[in-house]
Design a protein around this motif. Sequence first.
Motif, mmCIF file in Angstrom:
data_model
loop_
_atom_site.group_PDB
_atom_site.id
_atom_site.type_symbol
_atom_site.label_atom_id
_atom_site.label_comp_id
_atom_site.label_asym_id
_atom_site.label_seq_id
_atom_site.Cartn_x
_atom_site.Cartn_y
_atom_site.Cartn_z
ATOM 1 N N ARG A 45 -38.698 2.256 -100.931
ATOM 2 C CA ARG A 45 -39.872 2.315 -101.805
ATOM 3 C C ARG A 45 -39.485 2.573 -103.253
ATOM 4 N NH1 ARG A 45 -44.324 3.179 -97.850
ATOM 5 N NH2 ARG A 45 -43.260 3.638 -95.897
ATOM 6 N N ARG A 46 -38.575 3.514 -103.439
ATOM 7 C CA ARG A 46 -38.162 3.813 -104.808
ATOM 8 C C ARG A 46 -37.415 2.640 -105.435
ATOM 9 N NH1 ARG A 46 -37.793 10.052 -104.944
ATOM 10 N NH2 ARG A 46 -36.588 9.943 -103.046
ATOM 11 N N LEU A 47 -36.610 1.978 -104.607
ATOM 12 C CA LEU A 47 -35.881 0.830 -105.129
ATOM 13 C C LEU A 47 -36.849 -0.276 -105.524
ATOM 14 C CD1 LEU A 47 -33.271 -0.520 -105.792
ATOM 15 C CD2 LEU A 47 -32.934 -1.087 -103.381
ATOM 16 N N GLY A 48 -37.870 -0.460 -104.713
ATOM 17 C CA GLY A 48 -38.893 -1.437 -105.068
ATOM 18 C C GLY A 48 -39.563 -1.088 -106.382
ATOM 19 N N ALA A 50 -38.306 0.695 -108.798
ATOM 20 C CA ALA A 50 -37.361 0.524 -109.896
ATOM 21 C C ALA A 50 -37.189 -0.946 -110.260
ATOM 22 C CB ALA A 50 -36.010 1.140 -109.518
ATOM 23 N N LEU A 51 -37.308 -1.805 -109.267
ATOM 24 C CA LEU A 51 -37.144 -3.229 -109.510
ATOM 25 C C LEU A 51 -38.430 -3.861 -110.044
ATOM 26 C CD1 LEU A 51 -35.067 -4.194 -106.364
ATOM 27 C CD2 LEU A 51 -34.407 -4.714 -108.711
ATOM 28 N N GLY A 52 -39.533 -3.176 -109.867
ATOM 29 C CA GLY A 52 -40.801 -3.746 -110.254
ATOM 30 C C GLY A 52 -41.300 -4.771 -109.251
ATOM 31 N N CYS A 53 -41.140 -4.444 -107.977
ATOM 32 C CA CYS A 53 -41.615 -5.352 -106.940
ATOM 33 C C CYS A 53 -42.121 -4.527 -105.763
ATOM 34 C CB CYS A 53 -40.505 -6.280 -106.476
ATOM 35 S SG CYS A 53 -39.217 -5.451 -105.518
ATOM 36 N N ASP A 54 -42.783 -5.191 -104.866
ATOM 37 C CA ASP A 54 -43.201 -4.500 -103.663
ATOM 38 C C ASP A 54 -41.962 -4.101 -102.858
ATOM 39 O OD1 ASP A 54 -45.872 -4.164 -101.854
ATOM 40 O OD2 ASP A 54 -44.087 -4.505 -100.620
ATOM 41 N N PRO A 55 -41.963 -2.892 -102.298
ATOM 42 C CA PRO A 55 -40.786 -2.430 -101.540
ATOM 43 C C PRO A 55 -40.363 -3.406 -100.449
ATOM 44 C CG PRO A 55 -42.333 -0.639 -101.851
ATOM 45 C CD PRO A 55 -42.993 -1.857 -102.406
ATOM 46 N N TYR A 59 -36.780 -6.873 -98.009
ATOM 47 C CA TYR A 59 -36.443 -7.362 -96.668
ATOM 48 C C TYR A 59 -36.285 -8.876 -96.650
ATOM 49 C CZ TYR A 59 -37.260 -2.706 -94.914
ATOM 50 O OH TYR A 59 -37.173 -1.362 -94.682
ATOM 51 N N ARG A 60 -36.582 -9.516 -97.769
ATOM 52 C CA ARG A 60 -36.278 -10.949 -97.883
ATOM 53 C C ARG A 60 -34.806 -11.164 -98.221
ATOM 54 N NH1 ARG A 60 -40.584 -13.185 -95.459
ATOM 55 N NH2 ARG A 60 -42.534 -12.410 -96.344
#
Lengths: 240, 240
Positions: A45-48, A50-55, A59-60
């Motif tokens: 979740r945090r990585l999502g 930070a990236l500005g995307c859905d967490p 998984y893609r």
Amino acid sequence: MSSRVPQDRRRRRPTRSGVLLSEDLIVQTALRLIGEHGPEALSVRRLGAALGCDPTALYRYFHDTDDLVLAIADRIIGDAMAGFVPGEDWVASLREMALRVRAGYLAHPRAAAMAAHRVTRRRSEIQAVDTGIGLLLSAGFERAAAARLYLAFIDTVLSHAATDAAFQALPRQQREADHRAWRDVYQDLDPVAYPALTAVRRELPGMADGSFEEAVDLLLEALAARAPARRASTGGSSPG
Amino acid sequence: MSSRVPQDRRRRRPTRSGVLLSEDLIVQTALRLIGEHGPEALSVRRLGAALGCDPTALYRYFHDTDDLVLAIADRIIGDAMAGFVPGEDWVASLREMALRVRAGYLAHPRAAAMAAHRVTRRRSEIQAVDTGIGLLLSAGFERAAAARLYLAFIDTVLSHAATDAAFQALPRQQREADHRAWRDVYQDLDPVAYPALTAVRRELPGMADGSFEEAVDLLLEALAARAPARRASTGGSSPG
DNA sequence: CACATTGGGTCAACCCTGTTGACGTAAGGC
DNA sequence: GCCTTACGTCAACAGGGTTGACCCAATGTG
């Protein structure tokens, strides 16, 4: 099972915030996240965020979090040994190898702590083993001894580095508590029950800093003492 | 703050299922749980279920999960060192300590893999540290050197043992794959790119057996060489 | 240029985790 | 016997990984 990860990636869609995701960007952002906010900051979740995307967009690109961690580990290994050239002094060269491995691990402790005990069998590892054994051969050790002693050396280095990395990978509270332990708990002991600890009481706080270099130096001393050839050779001897 | 854990425990209430909880029983059950279902099986809720009590009852005995993990680690140390009496030969005694620690870790590989890198700051660990430093003091090392060198020694031992434990804790498929892969991959390499590995090719399969004792022996050799007092292993002379 | 395909970003949901505060019951000291 | 309180229980919260469904737009094709 999740075959959400395709092999050939053709289509790219910008995320809601306009970022164009890629495996490389994700790994890079994950490393930055760990570096800035500590090892516990790495979560899907945090990585999502930070990236500005859905967490779940991650998984893609990766089967699961472990897959992501392994991808990170790949990069760590490559970075640690990048540009290393063994010198003519085999002791110094082995020492540098040890320090590089440890530095690579400590640069990304959590990923290292998770992947340290696995055999990668990749090119970087094979290259390192070849270099290390070559150094011991150049020192005059016989084949069996060189292989055996290199294993003892590199296992110690890797284990030690993994320990240091694991410590850095602890949540801050636990890490600081472990660090404080040498100051607090070990300072107030029964002198009768623990005479040796009482005697060296004042030296204990320094123990929190780790012992990697001391251990490496001890090992190298023992190796140098066992070495048949007395001088650090010029290294040009060809293997028959 | 959770001062849910009292120091003096007087009153005992059986749980709903009739079990009488105790710190000892909890640690023991946790070890069994980890041994049977792996480190990831250890959670407050699962442990509560295994004990037959509400999960949160555990917080009456341990500050938090980390506290429990440290208790588990200390139990492993205590079991390993149980009955150990340091002899007059400090090198041999340190060697036995190392082997005992490793045996203790291998007895609970999955738990050890989880708890190996921690400072338990509990009785068994403190006792072991006191014994080890005492041995180095008896060898004639000064206080600072004794503390520093003991740390280097025990860190190496613990790290190595943790690596061995982590390997044993791997799923059988992965473990055997790693073992096999070592022989396979390293047997079929480009002689030009990897001359040293090619030279010692026949010695490599033996490397899969681990290097714990070799590493310990190297370390002890270095320590013996550095020791101010000259009486080392073979001599039966008593320390003053 | 239009169309069908589908990669992949998003959302909601599920079940897991550790942890806390409140509650009440029974155990022990007196 | 009472009174205190240790401690087992319950409900709830925040955060975790992961999945299935949805649907838009990027792309290859014509």
